[in-house]
Motif scaffolding. Structure first.
Motif, PDB file in Angstrom:
ATOM      1  N   ALA A   1      84.899 -74.275 -79.988  1.00 26.23           N
ATOM      2  CA  ALA A   1      83.634 -74.475 -80.219  1.00 26.23           C
ATOM      3  C   ALA A   1      82.746 -75.500 -79.757  1.00 26.23           C
ATOM      4  CB  ALA A   1      83.683 -74.976 -81.840  1.00 26.23           C
ATOM      5  N   LYS A   2      83.193 -76.851 -79.756  1.00 27.60           N
ATOM      6  CA  LYS A   2      82.540 -77.947 -78.857  1.00 27.60           C
ATOM      7  C   LYS A   2      82.447 -77.611 -77.784  1.00 27.60           C
ATOM      8  CE  LYS A   2      82.557 -82.738 -78.491  1.00 27.60           C
ATOM      9  NZ  LYS A   2      81.311 -82.327 -76.715  1.00 27.60           N
ATOM     10  N   LEU A   3      83.458 -77.203 -76.840  1.00 22.03           N
ATOM     11  CA  LEU A   3      83.004 -77.205 -75.765  1.00 22.03           C
ATOM     12  C   LEU A   3      82.539 -76.644 -75.038  1.00 22.03           C
ATOM     13  CD1 LEU A   3      87.356 -77.942 -74.468  1.00 22.03           C
ATOM     14  CD2 LEU A   3      84.856 -79.447 -74.316  1.00 22.03           C
ATOM     15  N   VAL A   4      82.385 -74.494 -75.900  1.00 21.35           N
ATOM     16  CA  VAL A   4      81.545 -73.974 -75.445  1.00 21.35           C
ATOM     17  C   VAL A   4      80.212 -74.445 -75.899  1.00 21.35           C
ATOM     18  CG1 VAL A   4      81.197 -72.020 -76.647  1.00 21.35           C
ATOM     19  CG2 VAL A   4      83.229 -71.722 -75.948  1.00 21.35           C
ATOM     20  N   ARG A   5      79.377 -75.155 -77.087  1.00 25.01           N
ATOM     21  CA  ARG A   5      78.720 -75.319 -77.132  1.00 25.01           C
ATOM     22  C   ARG A   5      77.643 -76.120 -76.176  1.00 25.01           C
ATOM     23  NH1 ARG A   5      80.358 -76.699 -82.217  1.00 25.01           N
ATOM     24  NH2 ARG A   5      80.036 -78.836 -81.605  1.00 25.01           N
ATOM     25  N   ASP A   6      78.682 -77.443 -75.079  1.00 23.27           N
ATOM     26  CA  ASP A   6      78.522 -77.926 -74.501  1.00 23.27           C
ATOM     27  C   ASP A   6      77.646 -77.520 -73.482  1.00 23.27           C
ATOM     28  OD1 ASP A   6      79.253 -80.274 -76.074  1.00 23.27           O
ATOM     29  OD2 ASP A   6      81.127 -81.055 -75.247  1.00 23.27           O
ATOM     30  N   HIS A   7      78.584 -76.429 -72.959  1.00 23.70           N
ATOM     31  CA  HIS A   7      78.166 -75.293 -71.559  1.00 23.70           C
ATOM     32  C   HIS A   7      77.323 -74.412 -72.133  1.00 23.70           C
ATOM     33  CE1 HIS A   7      82.166 -76.782 -70.533  1.00 23.70           C
ATOM     34  NE2 HIS A   7      81.383 -76.615 -69.654  1.00 23.70           N
ATOM     35  N   GLY A   8      76.363 -75.255 -73.174  1.00 23.48           N
ATOM     36  CA  GLY A   8      75.102 -74.044 -73.195  1.00 23.48           C
ATOM     37  C   GLY A   8      75.050 -73.064 -74.428  1.00 23.48           C
TER      38      GLY A   8
ATOM     39  N   LEU B   1      69.227 -67.753 -77.190  1.00 24.61           N
ATOM     40  CA  LEU B   1      69.282 -68.047 -76.239  1.00 24.61           C
ATOM     41  C   LEU B   1      69.687 -66.733 -74.991  1.00 24.61           C
ATOM     42  CD1 LEU B   1      72.223 -71.045 -77.045  1.00 24.61           C
ATOM     43  CD2 LEU B   1      69.790 -71.054 -76.370  1.00 24.61           C
ATOM     44  N   GLU B   2      69.723 -66.907 -73.838  1.00 27.72           N
ATOM     45  CA  GLU B   2      70.146 -65.701 -73.247  1.00 27.72           C
ATOM     46  C   GLU B   2      71.248 -66.176 -73.010  1.00 27.72           C
ATOM     47  OE1 GLU B   2      68.122 -63.571 -70.071  1.00 27.72           O
ATOM     48  OE2 GLU B   2      65.682 -64.518 -70.686  1.00 27.72           O
ATOM     49  N   LEU B   3      72.404 -64.952 -73.195  1.00 31.82           N
ATOM     50  CA  LEU B   3      73.907 -65.547 -73.096  1.00 31.82           C
ATOM     51  C   LEU B   3      74.292 -64.404 -72.444  1.00 31.82           C
ATOM     52  CD1 LEU B   3      74.375 -68.292 -76.340  1.00 31.82           C
ATOM     53  CD2 LEU B   3      74.211 -68.752 -74.299  1.00 31.82           C
TER      54      LEU B   3
ATOM     55  N   VAL C   1      69.819 -68.831 -82.028  1.00 36.42           N
ATOM     56  CA  VAL C   1      70.715 -70.208 -82.929  1.00 36.42           C
ATOM     57  C   VAL C   1      70.228 -70.567 -84.235  1.00 36.42           C
ATOM     58  CG1 VAL C   1      71.520 -72.713 -82.203  1.00 36.42           C
ATOM     59  CG2 VAL C   1      70.654 -70.696 -80.446  1.00 36.42           C
ATOM     60  N   PRO C   2      71.208 -70.332 -85.201  1.00 40.70           N
ATOM     61  CA  PRO C   2      70.759 -70.324 -86.991  1.00 40.70           C
ATOM     62  C   PRO C   2      70.089 -72.054 -86.535  1.00 40.70           C
ATOM     63  CG  PRO C   2      72.915 -69.805 -86.176  1.00 40.70           C
ATOM     64  CD  PRO C   2      72.302 -69.206 -85.122  1.00 40.70           C
ATOM     65  N   GLY C   3      68.911 -71.748 -87.685  1.00 45.04           N
ATOM     66  CA  GLY C   3      69.025 -73.632 -87.657  1.00 45.04           C
ATOM     67  C   GLY C   3      67.601 -74.190 -87.113  1.00 45.04           C
ATOM     68  N   SER C   4      67.854 -73.044 -85.481  1.00 47.78           N
ATOM     69  CA  SER C   4      66.570 -74.107 -84.152  1.00 47.78           C
ATOM     70  C   SER C   4      65.555 -73.291 -84.156  1.00 47.78           C
ATOM     71  CB  SER C   4      68.525 -73.541 -82.757  1.00 47.78           C
ATOM     72  OG  SER C   4      67.998 -72.212 -82.992  1.00 47.78           O
ATOM     73  N   GLY C   5      65.602 -71.973 -84.361  1.00 47.76           N
ATOM     74  CA  GLY C   5      64.601 -70.749 -84.470  1.00 47.76           C
ATOM     75  C   GLY C   5      64.435 -70.918 -83.004  1.00 47.76           C
TER      76      GLY C   5
ATOM     77  N   VAL D   1      77.594 -70.233 -77.208  1.00 48.09           N
ATOM     78  CA  VAL D   1      78.502 -70.042 -78.637  1.00 48.09           C
ATOM     79  C   VAL D   1      79.516 -69.055 -78.485  1.00 48.09           C
ATOM     80  CG1 VAL D   1      76.153 -69.209 -79.318  1.00 48.09           C
ATOM     81  CG2 VAL D   1      76.988 -67.416 -79.114  1.00 48.09           C
ATOM     82  N   ILE D   2      80.341 -69.469 -79.530  1.00 48.90           N
ATOM     83  CA  ILE D   2      81.589 -68.694 -80.035  1.00 48.90           C
ATOM     84  C   ILE D   2      81.440 -68.343 -81.342  1.00 48.90           C
ATOM     85  CG2 ILE D   2      82.823 -71.095 -80.879  1.00 48.90           C
ATOM     86  CD1 ILE D   2      85.649 -69.653 -79.923  1.00 48.90           C
ATOM     87  N   GLU D   3      81.898 -66.813 -81.288  1.00 48.70           N
ATOM     88  CA  GLU D   3      82.000 -66.086 -82.731  1.00 48.70           C
ATOM     89  C   GLU D   3      83.326 -65.447 -82.963  1.00 48.70           C
ATOM     90  OE1 GLU D   3      77.830 -63.670 -81.653  1.00 48.70           O
ATOM     91  OE2 GLU D   3      79.198 -63.200 -80.612  1.00 48.70           O
TER      92      GLU D   3
END
Length: 129
Positions: free
Chosen positions: A89-96, A46-48, A39-43, A98-100
Motif C-alpha cells: 500500500a505504501k509503495l502504491v501510494r508513493d507512485h501516486g 485522481l485520474e488513475l 481520495v478519502p479525506g482529501s476532497g 491506490v490499492i483496493e
C-alpha cells in the motif's frame, strides 16, 4: 523495482491463498480512460487509468480484518509479520496510486490503480556496461 516488489508480493499472497488442488491466479491489466478515484479525506479525485488486478480462488479475506488489511502487523498467517500488504500500500501510494481489495469465498481481487507517467522517462545506465 518498487512496483515489481508490489506485484511479487500480491502474487505470493495469491499463491499462498489458492487451494493446492484447483488453485487459480488470474492477472489482469487494463487502461480505463476517464477513471477518476476520489481520495478519502482529501476532497480531490485522481485520474488513475492504469489498472492491474491479481485474483485468486482461495477462501477469501476474513471479514474482521478487511477494514485493516493494509495496516502494519495485520495478518492471518501463522508465521506472517503483517508487513507485506502495508508495504504494498505504501509503495502504491508513493507512485501516486491506490490499492483496493474485494473478497468473498473463492474470489479475492486486489486492484492496483496507477496514474500515467507524465514527463520524460529517466534512462538508467546498466552497471554491466
Amino acid at each position: 523495482d518498487q512496483m515489481l516488489q508490489v506485484f511479487l508480493n500480491l502474487l505470493k499472497n495469491a499463491a499462498e491463498a489458492a487451494p493446492a488442488q484447483g488453485g487459480e491466479i488470474v492477472l489482469g491489466t487494463a487502461y480505463r480512460h476517464g477513471v477518476r478515484v476520489r481520495v478519502p479525506g482529501s476532497g480531490r479525485a485522481l485520474e488513475l487509468p492504469l489498472e492491474v488486478t491479481v485474483t485468486d480462488n482461495g477462501p477469501g479475506i476474513a471479514k474482521e480484518i478487511e477494514e485493516h488489511l493494509f495496516d502494519a502487523f495485520v495478518t492471518t498467517k501463522p508465521d506472517g509479520s503483517g508487513l507485506g500488504l502495508a508495504l504494498v500500500a505504501k509503495l502504491v501510494r508513493d507512485h501516486g496510486g491506490v490499492i483496493e481489495s474485494e473478497s468473498e469465498p473463492r474470489r479475492t481481487v486486489f486492484r492496483v490503480r496507477l496514474p500515467v507517467h507524465q514527463g520524460p522517462i529517466p534512462i538508467r545506465e546498466d552497471s554491466n556496461g
